[in-house]
Scaffold this active site. Structure first.
Site, PDB file in Angstrom:
ATOM      1  N   TYR A   4      -3.571 -13.326   1.600  1.00 19.11           N
ATOM      2  CA  TYR A   4      -3.017 -12.827   0.342  1.00 19.11           C
ATOM      3  C   TYR A   4      -1.830 -13.646  -0.177  1.00 19.11           C
ATOM      4  O   TYR A   4      -2.011 -14.493  -1.052  1.00 19.11           O
ATOM      5  CB  TYR A   4      -2.581 -11.361   0.516  1.00 19.11           C
ATOM      6  N   TYR A  41     -12.710 -14.999   0.212  1.00 17.82           N
ATOM      7  CA  TYR A  41     -11.725 -13.973   0.617  1.00 17.82           C
ATOM      8  C   TYR A  41     -11.444 -14.103   2.120  1.00 17.82           C
ATOM      9  O   TYR A  41     -12.356 -14.227   2.927  1.00 17.82           O
ATOM     10  CB  TYR A  41     -12.276 -12.569   0.317  1.00 17.82           C
ATOM     11  N   LYS A  93       0.818  -1.215   0.000  1.00 14.29           N
ATOM     12  CA  LYS A  93       0.000   0.000   0.000  1.00 14.29           C
ATOM     13  C   LYS A  93       0.857   1.273   0.000  1.00 14.29           C
ATOM     14  O   LYS A  93       0.470   2.296  -0.548  1.00 14.29           O
ATOM     15  CB  LYS A  93      -0.920   0.010   1.221  1.00 14.29           C
TER      16      LYS A  93
HETATM   17  C1  LIG Z   1      -0.561  -8.125   1.812  1.00 15.91           C
HETATM   18  C2  LIG Z   1      -1.397  -7.898   0.585  1.00 15.91           C
HETATM   19  N1  LIG Z   1      -1.090  -8.577  -0.554  1.00 15.91           N
HETATM   20  C3  LIG Z   1      -1.814  -8.416  -1.681  1.00 15.91           C
HETATM   21  C4  LIG Z   1      -2.910  -7.556  -1.725  1.00 15.91           C
HETATM   22  C5  LIG Z   1      -3.687  -7.428  -3.029  1.00 15.91           C
HETATM   23  O1  LIG Z   1      -3.386  -6.176  -3.597  1.00 15.91           O
HETATM   24  P1  LIG Z   1      -4.477  -5.432  -4.507  1.00 15.91           P
HETATM   25  O2  LIG Z   1      -5.643  -5.129  -3.606  1.00 15.91           O
HETATM   26  O3  LIG Z   1      -3.761  -4.206  -5.028  1.00 15.91           O
HETATM   27  O4  LIG Z   1      -4.886  -6.387  -5.595  1.00 15.91           O
HETATM   28  C6  LIG Z   1      -3.256  -6.823  -0.575  1.00 15.91           C
HETATM   29  C7  LIG Z   1      -4.446  -5.897  -0.625  1.00 15.91           C
HETATM   30  N2  LIG Z   1      -5.085  -5.730   0.639  1.00 15.91           N
HETATM   31  C8  LIG Z   1      -6.354  -5.056   0.786  1.00 15.91           C
HETATM   32  C9  LIG Z   1      -6.490  -4.640   2.268  1.00 15.91           C
HETATM   33  O5  LIG Z   1      -7.552  -4.157   2.671  1.00 15.91           O
HETATM   34  O6  LIG Z   1      -5.461  -4.833   3.018  1.00 15.91           O
HETATM   35  C10 LIG Z   1      -6.845  -4.160  -0.220  1.00 15.91           C
HETATM   36  C11 LIG Z   1      -7.518  -5.461   0.035  1.00 15.91           C
HETATM   37  C12 LIG Z   1      -2.487  -6.993   0.599  1.00 15.91           C
HETATM   38  O7  LIG Z   1      -2.779  -6.309   1.738  1.00 15.91           O
END
Ligand SMILES: Cc1ncc(COP(=O)(O)O)c(CNC2(C(=O)O)CC2)c1O
Length: 337
Positions: free
Chosen positions: A295, A269, A51
């Site tokens: 993730y 999810y 992020k």
């Molecule tokens: C550790 C980690 N790895 C991959 C991703 C996926 O990235 P994108 O959302 O850009 O596709 C997140 C996202 N997380 C979100 C969150 O609310 O933390 C946006 C969903 C992530 O935190």
């Protein structure tokens, strides 16, 4: 580079390091070389992660507009909301995070899921953390709009950052920069990465890398692994961000698809499947590196499966993009006890 026309606010240590996972590669039969670009170690803010690269292109507008709050949204163990708060701390601003019930919390985690890991850190950093009962969706949310209206009616000037920064007009730029940085590192290392495996939920990470690599004609090297459990919506949102980012960058190209593997996002999810847990343990045992059940455990599962299926050329260099997230492991202790 095309990215130079956009203002950036530094939040990272510098280029994120690249690990070589030799033990993992050997464990998988020595067919390919496996590397990891470590966004999980890219900054000193909170637990670092993907992020912050996105916020680097969002913060200049926040500073220029004299905003009083940054407002964002995610699940209870969201990395996005934690990093929103950490960024606000750095800027001397307040943060309000709307944290929804995106995950069907397992019985064994119910007592602690909203107390440990990312949400604990969010509270320690002084975030105004608001738990709301609404369910998972990566799009724009009523709860988010309400928080913005409340702050405005109180005379504040809140800056909205949507889930994962992804629907933000600059959401894809951070990872376009990731691609430029990777190309430089390839030259320094005297290596070329043949495939890039990256987790995909709200889409701007994979979209940014895709567009960034498209500058070098290498967009097809990118393989996005779904972790949303709702792949149709994630595919549509990611493709939209790819084309929006390509347009504002001035790449002069439109795309109608990208490599997207939807086999590992289950069961839903935020809940790991068997293969996710195995992948987390295999990487842990072979490399001493941690990934999370929401993730990167799913994108690592995807990488491992693709190696097993011989989807990568022999001796090719496969790059795993580690985007952070291990900080939520304490909210999933029952899967590892
Ligand atoms: C550790 C980690 N790895 C991959 C991703 C996926 O990235 P994108 O959302 O850009 O596709 C997140 C996202 N997380 C979100 C969150 O609310 O933390 C946006 C969903 C992530 O935190």
């Amino acid at each position: 580079a095309l990215l130079d026309k956009f203002e950036k606010y530094d939040l990272l240590f510098g280029p994120s390091p690249i690990s070589k996972f030799e033990n993992l590669a050997k464990e998988l039969g020595g067919k390919v070389n496996i590397y990891a670009k470590r966004e999980d170690r890219n900054s000193g803010l909170a637990f670092a992660g993907n992020k912050l690269r996105k916020f680097e292109y969002i913060v200049p507008e926040i500073i220029a507009g004299d905003y009083t709050h940054i407002v964002s949204i995610g699940g209870i163990q969201s990395n996005q909301t934690l990093m929103t708060i950490a960024t606000a701390c750095k800027l001397g601003l307040k943060a309000v995070t709307v944290q929804e019930n995106w995950v069907p919390i397992p019985e064994a985690e119910k007592a602690t899921y909203d107390k440990v890991g990312n949400i604990e850190a969010a509270r320690i950093l002084g975030g105004d953390v608001r738990l709301v009962p609404d369910g998972f969706d990566i799009g724009m949310r009523k709860s988010f709009e309400e928080a913005l209206q409340e702050l405005t009616s109180q005379g504040f000037k809140p800056y909205p950052v949507p889930a994962g920064c992804s629907e933000h007009k600059y959401g894809g730029l951070g990872f376009v920069g990731f691609a430029d940085e990777l190309i430089k590192q390839e030259k320094e290392m005297g290596i070329k990465f043949d495939k890039i495996v990256v987790c995909c939920v709200t889409g701007s990470t994979a979209a940014g890398i895709f567009v960034g690599m498209a500058q070098y004609g290498r967009e097809n090297d990118v393989i996005a692994i779904d972790a949303s459990g709702k792949p149709e919506k994630t595919f549509e949102q990611t493709l939209r961000i790819i084309n929006h980012t390509s347009e504002i960058l001035g790449l002069g190209k439109k795309f109608d698809t990208f490599n997207f593997d939807t086999r590992f996002g289950g069961p839903v999810y935020g809940i790991p499947n068997e293969g996710t847990i195995e992948a987390i343990k295999l990487l842990g045992k072979t490399e001493g590196t941690l990934t999370d059940p929401v993730y990167e455990g799913k994108s690592m599962q995807g990488l491992i499966e693709l190696v097993k299926e011989d989807k990568f050329e022999k001796d090719s260099n496969v790059l795993f993009v580690h985007l952070g997230g291990a900080s939520s492991l304490s909210a999933y202790q029952s899967y590892f006890s």
